[in-house]
Design a protein around this motif. Structure first.
Motif, PDB file in Angstrom:
ATOM      1  N   SER A 112      45.964  41.621  56.328  1.00  0.00           N
ATOM      2  CA  SER A 112      46.202  42.886  55.634  1.00  0.00           C
ATOM      3  C   SER A 112      46.231  44.075  56.585  1.00  0.00           C
ATOM      4  CB  SER A 112      45.155  43.098  54.544  1.00  0.00           C
ATOM      5  OG  SER A 112      43.862  43.083  55.078  1.00  0.00           O
ATOM      6  N   CYS A 138      44.997  36.341  48.386  1.00  0.00           N
ATOM      7  CA  CYS A 138      43.834  36.593  49.222  1.00  0.00           C
ATOM      8  C   CYS A 138      42.759  35.664  48.667  1.00  0.00           C
ATOM      9  CB  CYS A 138      43.418  38.076  49.216  1.00  0.00           C
ATOM     10  SG  CYS A 138      43.094  38.764  47.604  1.00  0.00           S
ATOM     11  N   SER A 156      42.646  36.964  44.957  1.00  0.00           N
ATOM     12  CA  SER A 156      43.868  37.641  44.490  1.00  0.00           C
ATOM     13  C   SER A 156      43.549  38.785  43.535  1.00  0.00           C
ATOM     14  CB  SER A 156      44.846  36.648  43.854  1.00  0.00           C
ATOM     15  OG  SER A 156      45.400  35.818  44.840  1.00  0.00           O
ATOM     16  N   GLN A 157      42.554  39.570  43.908  1.00  0.00           N
ATOM     17  CA  GLN A 157      42.197  40.718  43.090  1.00  0.00           C
ATOM     18  C   GLN A 157      42.624  42.036  43.732  1.00  0.00           C
ATOM     19  OE1 GLN A 157      37.982  40.215  42.572  1.00  0.00           O
ATOM     20  NE2 GLN A 157      38.260  38.895  40.800  1.00  0.00           N
ATOM     21  N   GLU A 158      42.667  42.097  45.050  1.00  0.00           N
ATOM     22  CA  GLU A 158      43.012  43.360  45.706  1.00  0.00           C
ATOM     23  C   GLU A 158      44.102  43.199  46.760  1.00  0.00           C
ATOM     24  OE1 GLU A 158      39.769  45.805  46.982  1.00  0.00           O
ATOM     25  OE2 GLU A 158      38.468  45.005  45.418  1.00  0.00           O
ATOM     26  N   ARG A 159      43.788  42.515  47.842  1.00  0.00           N
ATOM     27  CA  ARG A 159      44.733  42.437  48.967  1.00  0.00           C
ATOM     28  C   ARG A 159      46.018  41.711  48.621  1.00  0.00           C
ATOM     29  NH1 ARG A 159      41.247  39.596  53.070  1.00  0.00           N
ATOM     30  NH2 ARG A 159      40.401  38.847  51.117  1.00  0.00           N
ATOM     31  N   ARG A 181      52.915  44.050  45.947  1.00  0.00           N
ATOM     32  CA  ARG A 181      53.512  45.317  45.512  1.00  0.00           C
ATOM     33  C   ARG A 181      54.273  45.980  46.655  1.00  0.00           C
ATOM     34  NH1 ARG A 181      51.889  50.095  46.383  1.00  0.00           N
ATOM     35  NH2 ARG A 181      49.720  49.550  46.785  1.00  0.00           N
ATOM     36  N   LYS A 190      48.156  43.859  46.271  1.00  0.00           N
ATOM     37  CA  LYS A 190      48.628  45.032  47.014  1.00  0.00           C
ATOM     38  C   LYS A 190      49.771  44.640  47.951  1.00  0.00           C
ATOM     39  CE  LYS A 190      47.122  48.684  50.141  1.00  0.00           C
ATOM     40  NZ  LYS A 190      45.994  49.261  50.877  1.00  0.00           N
TER      41      LYS A 190
END
Length: 68
Positions: A2, A26, A29-32, A38, A35
């Motif tokens: 990231s 990640c 698969s909740q943030e990185r 996107r 993101k």
């Protein structure tokens, strides 16, 4: 990674133009992962490349638990 994703996303989009689906993840698969997906999609739209971005539900942790 990231930390360096933004620097290489244009090249990644170009390198994956012939791959119809790119999966991001990640650990959970909740943030990185989301993101990165996107950012990839936004870049893909700007460069008019056809690949689609998806996020691995549950991340690599869930995948590893399910498919040891």
């Amino acid at each position: 990674p990231s930390e360096s994703f933004l620097n290489g996303v244009d090249q990644l989009v170009k390198d994956t133009k012939d791959i119809p689906m790119v999966i991001f993840h990640c650990r959970y698969s909740q943030e990185r992962g989301p993101k990165a997906a996107r950012i990839y999609e936004e870049t893909r739209n700007i460069l008019h490349e056809p690949s689609e971005a998806h996020v691995l539900r549950g991340g690599f942790h869930h995948f590893g638990e399910k498919y040891k």
